[in-house]
Design an enzyme around this catalytic site. Structure first.
Site, PDB file in Angstrom:
ATOM      1  N   ARG A 152      39.401  49.039  40.098  1.00 58.48           N
ATOM      2  CA  ARG A 152      38.677  49.043  38.814  1.00 58.48           C
ATOM      3  C   ARG A 152      37.794  47.811  38.674  1.00 58.48           C
ATOM      4  O   ARG A 152      36.592  47.920  38.407  1.00 58.48           O
ATOM      5  CB  ARG A 152      39.694  49.076  37.663  1.00 58.48           C
ATOM      6  N   ASP A 172      38.116  48.060  51.195  1.00 63.85           N
ATOM      7  CA  ASP A 172      39.286  48.546  50.452  1.00 63.85           C
ATOM      8  C   ASP A 172      39.847  49.699  51.281  1.00 63.85           C
ATOM      9  O   ASP A 172      39.079  50.557  51.740  1.00 63.85           O
ATOM     10  CB  ASP A 172      38.851  49.062  49.064  1.00 63.85           C
ATOM     11  N   THR A 204      42.318  42.392  44.835  1.00 70.48           N
ATOM     12  CA  THR A 204      43.482  43.230  45.180  1.00 70.48           C
ATOM     13  C   THR A 204      44.649  42.831  44.280  1.00 70.48           C
ATOM     14  O   THR A 204      44.625  41.769  43.662  1.00 70.48           O
ATOM     15  CB  THR A 204      43.918  42.986  46.638  1.00 70.48           C
ATOM     16  N   CYS A 231      39.645  35.715  41.029  1.00 72.54           N
ATOM     17  CA  CYS A 231      39.994  35.979  39.625  1.00 72.54           C
ATOM     18  C   CYS A 231      41.032  37.095  39.587  1.00 72.54           C
ATOM     19  O   CYS A 231      41.140  37.822  38.602  1.00 72.54           O
ATOM     20  CB  CYS A 231      38.761  36.388  38.827  1.00 72.54           C
ATOM     21  N   ALA A 232      41.764  37.268  40.704  1.00 65.59           N
ATOM     22  CA  ALA A 232      42.753  38.361  40.767  1.00 65.59           C
ATOM     23  C   ALA A 232      44.165  37.801  40.637  1.00 65.59           C
ATOM     24  O   ALA A 232      44.753  37.843  39.557  1.00 65.59           O
ATOM     25  CB  ALA A 232      42.579  39.153  42.040  1.00 65.59           C
ATOM     26  N   ARG A 233      44.697  37.253  41.706  1.00 63.46           N
ATOM     27  CA  ARG A 233      46.054  36.721  41.664  1.00 63.46           C
ATOM     28  C   ARG A 233      46.178  35.523  42.589  1.00 63.46           C
ATOM     29  O   ARG A 233      45.680  35.555  43.733  1.00 63.46           O
ATOM     30  CB  ARG A 233      47.057  37.776  42.154  1.00 63.46           C
ATOM     31  N   ASP A 257      40.540  31.301  39.144  1.00 63.13           N
ATOM     32  CA  ASP A 257      41.098  31.548  37.804  1.00 63.13           C
ATOM     33  C   ASP A 257      42.620  31.660  37.880  1.00 63.13           C
ATOM     34  O   ASP A 257      43.299  31.581  36.876  1.00 63.13           O
ATOM     35  CB  ASP A 257      40.510  32.861  37.247  1.00 63.13           C
ATOM     36  N   GLU A 262      51.748  28.976  38.589  1.00 61.19           N
ATOM     37  CA  GLU A 262      51.183  28.888  37.244  1.00 61.19           C
ATOM     38  C   GLU A 262      52.287  28.602  36.242  1.00 61.19           C
ATOM     39  O   GLU A 262      53.327  29.275  36.307  1.00 61.19           O
ATOM     40  CB  GLU A 262      50.460  30.189  36.879  1.00 61.19           C
ATOM     41  N   HIS A 280      43.637  30.904  34.260  1.00 67.00           N
ATOM     42  CA  HIS A 280      43.979  32.335  34.155  1.00 67.00           C
ATOM     43  C   HIS A 280      43.393  32.927  32.863  1.00 67.00           C
ATOM     44  O   HIS A 280      44.133  33.412  31.995  1.00 67.00           O
ATOM     45  CB  HIS A 280      45.500  32.518  34.204  1.00 67.00           C
ATOM     46  N   LEU A 281      42.075  32.891  32.797  1.00 64.74           N
ATOM     47  CA  LEU A 281      41.395  33.353  31.576  1.00 64.74           C
ATOM     48  C   LEU A 281      40.666  34.685  31.766  1.00 64.74           C
ATOM     49  O   LEU A 281      39.949  35.127  30.872  1.00 64.74           O
ATOM     50  CB  LEU A 281      40.357  32.304  31.115  1.00 64.74           C
TER      51      LEU A 281
HETATM   52  P1  NAD Z   1      43.202  48.226  40.945  1.00 61.18           P
HETATM   53  O1  NAD Z   1      44.528  48.716  41.284  1.00 61.18           O
HETATM   54  O2  NAD Z   1      42.268  49.106  40.201  1.00 61.18           O
HETATM   55  O3  NAD Z   1      42.466  47.763  42.273  1.00 61.18           O
HETATM   56  C1  NAD Z   1      43.086  47.075  43.311  1.00 61.18           C
HETATM   57  C2  NAD Z   1      42.430  47.548  44.598  1.00 61.18           C
HETATM   58  O4  NAD Z   1      42.919  46.727  45.668  1.00 61.18           O
HETATM   59  C3  NAD Z   1      42.759  48.984  44.958  1.00 61.18           C
HETATM   60  O5  NAD Z   1      41.583  49.753  45.092  1.00 61.18           O
HETATM   61  C4  NAD Z   1      43.500  48.862  46.271  1.00 61.18           C
HETATM   62  O6  NAD Z   1      43.226  49.926  47.157  1.00 61.18           O
HETATM   63  C5  NAD Z   1      42.968  47.560  46.804  1.00 61.18           C
HETATM   64  N1  NAD Z   1      43.792  46.984  47.845  1.00 61.18           N
HETATM   65  C6  NAD Z   1      45.153  47.030  47.953  1.00 61.18           C
HETATM   66  N2  NAD Z   1      45.534  46.425  49.097  1.00 61.18           N
HETATM   67  C7  NAD Z   1      44.391  45.989  49.711  1.00 61.18           C
HETATM   68  C8  NAD Z   1      44.136  45.300  50.913  1.00 61.18           C
HETATM   69  N3  NAD Z   1      45.123  44.922  51.732  1.00 61.18           N
HETATM   70  N4  NAD Z   1      42.858  45.022  51.229  1.00 61.18           N
HETATM   71  C9  NAD Z   1      41.851  45.407  50.415  1.00 61.18           C
HETATM   72  N5  NAD Z   1      42.032  46.068  49.263  1.00 61.18           N
HETATM   73  C10 NAD Z   1      43.295  46.348  48.905  1.00 61.18           C
HETATM   74  O7  NAD Z   1      43.423  46.852  40.151  1.00 61.18           O
HETATM   75  P2  NAD Z   1      42.393  46.119  39.192  1.00 61.18           P
HETATM   76  O8  NAD Z   1      42.618  46.555  37.805  1.00 61.18           O
HETATM   77  O9  NAD Z   1      41.039  46.189  39.769  1.00 61.18           O
HETATM   78  O10 NAD Z   1      42.978  44.629  39.299  1.00 61.18           O
HETATM   79  C11 NAD Z   1      42.783  43.882  40.485  1.00 61.18           C
HETATM   80  C12 NAD Z   1      43.511  42.547  40.412  1.00 61.18           C
HETATM   81  O11 NAD Z   1      43.019  41.770  39.341  1.00 61.18           O
HETATM   82  C13 NAD Z   1      45.009  42.631  40.184  1.00 61.18           C
HETATM   83  O12 NAD Z   1      45.639  41.678  41.010  1.00 61.18           O
HETATM   84  C14 NAD Z   1      45.175  42.230  38.742  1.00 61.18           C
HETATM   85  O13 NAD Z   1      46.428  41.715  38.465  1.00 61.18           O
HETATM   86  C15 NAD Z   1      44.102  41.173  38.640  1.00 61.18           C
HETATM   87  N6  NAD Z   1      43.672  40.894  37.273  1.00 61.18           N
HETATM   88  C16 NAD Z   1      43.514  39.586  36.934  1.00 61.18           C
HETATM   89  C17 NAD Z   1      43.074  39.255  35.677  1.00 61.18           C
HETATM   90  C18 NAD Z   1      42.929  37.830  35.270  1.00 61.18           C
HETATM   91  O14 NAD Z   1      43.197  37.497  34.136  1.00 61.18           O
HETATM   92  N7  NAD Z   1      42.490  36.955  36.155  1.00 61.18           N
HETATM   93  C19 NAD Z   1      42.795  40.264  34.755  1.00 61.18           C
HETATM   94  C20 NAD Z   1      42.961  41.600  35.133  1.00 61.18           C
HETATM   95  C21 NAD Z   1      43.397  41.892  36.417  1.00 61.18           C
HETATM   96  C1  MLT Z   2      46.324  41.014  34.407  1.00 61.78           C
HETATM   97  O1  MLT Z   2      46.864  41.228  35.489  1.00 61.78           O
HETATM   98  O2  MLT Z   2      46.067  41.936  33.599  1.00 61.78           O
HETATM   99  C2  MLT Z   2      45.916  39.618  34.083  1.00 61.78           C
HETATM  100  O3  MLT Z   2      46.657  38.702  34.740  1.00 61.78           O
HETATM  101  C3  MLT Z   2      45.737  39.380  32.642  1.00 61.78           C
HETATM  102  C4  MLT Z   2      46.796  38.640  31.906  1.00 61.78           C
HETATM  103  O4  MLT Z   2      47.755  39.228  31.457  1.00 61.78           O
HETATM  104  O5  MLT Z   2      46.642  37.464  31.743  1.00 61.78           O
END
Ligand code: NAD
Ligand code: MLT
Length: 528
Positions: A152, A172, A204, A231-233, A257, A262, A280-281
């Protein structure tokens, strides 16, 4: 019934309005708790709502004896022990869509800040310095952005990056060339992303397979001067390897981020001038916080009130349309599972659930799970539920099969459950009669018509005059009223069954006397 909900991370007030408005809910909010403090509280609650800070550990799930659901207001569930939740029958739901835009926008803000060194320049200016030489950036136009993880958020970043005239490469495991072409981006392998990108952003989840996916070996493959965004994890990028890659000038800059630990304890990476960061914003916007809290509050409310989860994490989800179709069969499938489990003495090794008639057309996996739940409850008790039934079946070495068949024996729908043990097998079939409710229509090879509810007694006997009368008289002698009786036989004078529904459970001594009657082979009490 009142449900107690515990909220242990700060959630948007507007977002939890559905919970506040619900009549049968009591909410307790306590944030920044230690694990110890959470363990002391959790035993009283039916639901726990968290963001990313609370660690929902195995210990928390073990202490949460009443917990039915953990709601994660956000996407990542790496702060929840999913295996432990599944084992304890606790449903985990998240809010996967509500913060996608905010996280994508934050990623773009980080990318542009990184390229133009905006945070560093701002900091210098705040120190009352007028330094224009140190903060010369690079343009994005014409550069290559590599995206690892095109879900997404990755996809939203790709669309925005195209607007900045970046060339986008993405890797992906679920990305196809056709999909990439449709999105106007380039499909790539992980190696191609690493080798060809000027900027690399990861999107991811944090999984075993993605932990340190960007490590020393990955940095070694990158172009000199590459810039990295996470900005993922925390943990997707190996922070020690990133530190070294920056110090050795392989990486020109990083925007982070999220962090391996954390809140951050070790600031050495952040002391490097090439690193910009936010705490983590990514999802910290008014809109995202409201969206995720509303989504998760509504899902938790529905689940507590017995409805199906919209965004289950440890249970496969089905479209509402299919759930509505199969919902009438939930009771039937569970009752059939409970019924058939009574028919064997040895451990069950295999269960096969056959679906026929109109059930043939739909995804019936929740009904199979429900059948297994009914089957296991007999020996494992009420803590078996939809979430943990497959886990317990697997743990007990029971193979579960699901089959669709065209043979519905004239019924518009038919569910047949067959179980096998080392020494034998048993079968029961049931149907949902329009307007009349559920019926058991077959036990082994005998056709019957019994409502699967209350106190039943299954008696295997020889088809002889007087056998039924003797059973009736004996039960009357012990003041047991027979509500219904059905008889099925293979052939005249052969083996037969009686299915009785009685008004109360029958004591052990009565069952013993029934077994001792002439022509009676077996007496099985069944409580449904
Ligand atoms: P999502 O599930 O829609 O997308 C994740 C994608 O990663 C999937 O399409 C999956 O196929 C792919 N993937 C899995 N393993 C993989 C690999 N080894 N190599 C390449 N791609 C791989 O998730 P999303 O909603 O897009 O969220 C993505 C990340 O962002 C998550 O870790 C989520 O926790 C993080 N996130 C962080 C914040 C924040 O505050 N910084 C906010 C929202 C989400
Ligand atoms: C998430 O995975 O949705 C993000 O880390 C957002 C959060 O809860 O801070």
């Amino acid at each position: 019934m009142t449900f107690n909900i515990f909220i242990s991370d700060s959630l948007s007030e507007e977002g939890i309005a559905p919970l506040k408005q619900a009549e049968n809910v009591q909410i307790t909010v306590k944030t920044n708790l230690t694990e110890e403090a959470l363990l002391q509280e959790i035993g009283e609650y039916d639901a726990l709502l968290v963001r990313s800070q609370t660690q929902v550990t195995r210990a928390v799930l073990e202490k949460g004896k009443k917990l039915k659901v953990v709601g994660r207001a956000g996407v990542g569930v790496d702060n929840i022990d999913l295996d432990a939740a599944t084992e304890h029958g606790v449903l985990v739901v998240n809010a996967p869509d509500g913060n996608t835009n905010s996280a994508a926008e934050h990623t773009m803000a980080m990318l542009m800040s990184l390229a133009r060194k905006i945070p560093q320049a701002y900091y210098s200016l705040k120190q009352q310095k007028w330094d224009r030489k140190s903060y010369v950036g690079v343009e994005l136009k014409g550069k290559t952005l590599g995206i690892v993880g095109l879900g997404r958020i990755g996809a939203e970043v790709a669309y925005r990056a195209k607007g900045q005239r970046l060339k986008v490469l993405a890797y992906d495991p679920f990305l196809t060339e056709e999909k990439a072409e449709k999105m106007g981006i380039q499909y790539a392998t992980l190696e191609e992303v690493l080798q060809q990108s000027d900027f690399i952003t990861v999107h991811t989840p944090l999984l075993k397979a993605t932990k340190h996916i960007i490590n020393k070996a990955a940095f070694d493959q990158m172009k000199p001067g590459v810039q990295i965004i996470n900005c993922a994890r925390g943990g997707i990028i190996d922070e020690d390897a990133l530190f070294q890659a920056i110090v050795h000038k392989k990486v020109a800059g990083a925007a982070l981020d999220v962090f391996e630990e954390e809140p951050i304890q070790n600031f050495s990476l952040l002391e490097l001038p090439e690193v910009i960061a936010t705490p983590h914003l990514g999802a910290s916007t008014i809109e995202a916080q409201e969206n995720v809290a509303i989504d998760v509050s509504l899902d938790v409310l529905t689940i507590l009130n017995g409805g199906p989860a919209k965004n289950p994490v440890n249970l496969p989800s089905l479209p509402a349309e299919i759930m509505n179709r199969i919902r009438p069969y939930f009771n039937l499938s569970e009752k059939l599972g409970s019924f058939v489990a009574n028919l064997v003495k040895d451990p069950i090794e295999e269960v096969t659930v056959y679906f026929a008639g109109e059930l043939n057309k739909w995804d019936v996996s929740p009904l199979t799970r429900n059948t297994v739940k009914g089957l296991l409850k007999l020996h494992l008790g009420d803590h078996v539920n939809d979430v943990n039934a497959p886990y317990f079946a697997n743990k007990k070495g029971i193979t579960v099969n699901e089959q669709k068949t065209s043979s519905s024996k004239g019924f518009t729908n038919l569910v047949t459950v067959e179980i096998k043990t080392k020494t034998g097998s048993a079968t029961v079939a049931g149907t949902q009669l329009n307007g009349l409710g559920t019926r058991i229509v077959k036990v082994d090879s005998y056709s019957i018509d019994v409502i699967p509810s209350g106190n039943l007694i299954l008696i295997r006997h020889k088809d002889q005059p007087g056998a039924i009368g003797r059973v009736g008289s004996l039960l009357a002698q012990f003041d047991v009223n027979i509500a219904t009786m059905q008889v099925g036989r293979s052939d005249v004078g052969g083996d037969a069954i009686m299915m009785l529904t009685v008004d109360r459970p029958v004591e052990e001594n009565v069952l013993k006397e029934l077994k001792a009657l002439a022509d009676i082979y077996q007496v099985i009490p069944i409580e449904l």
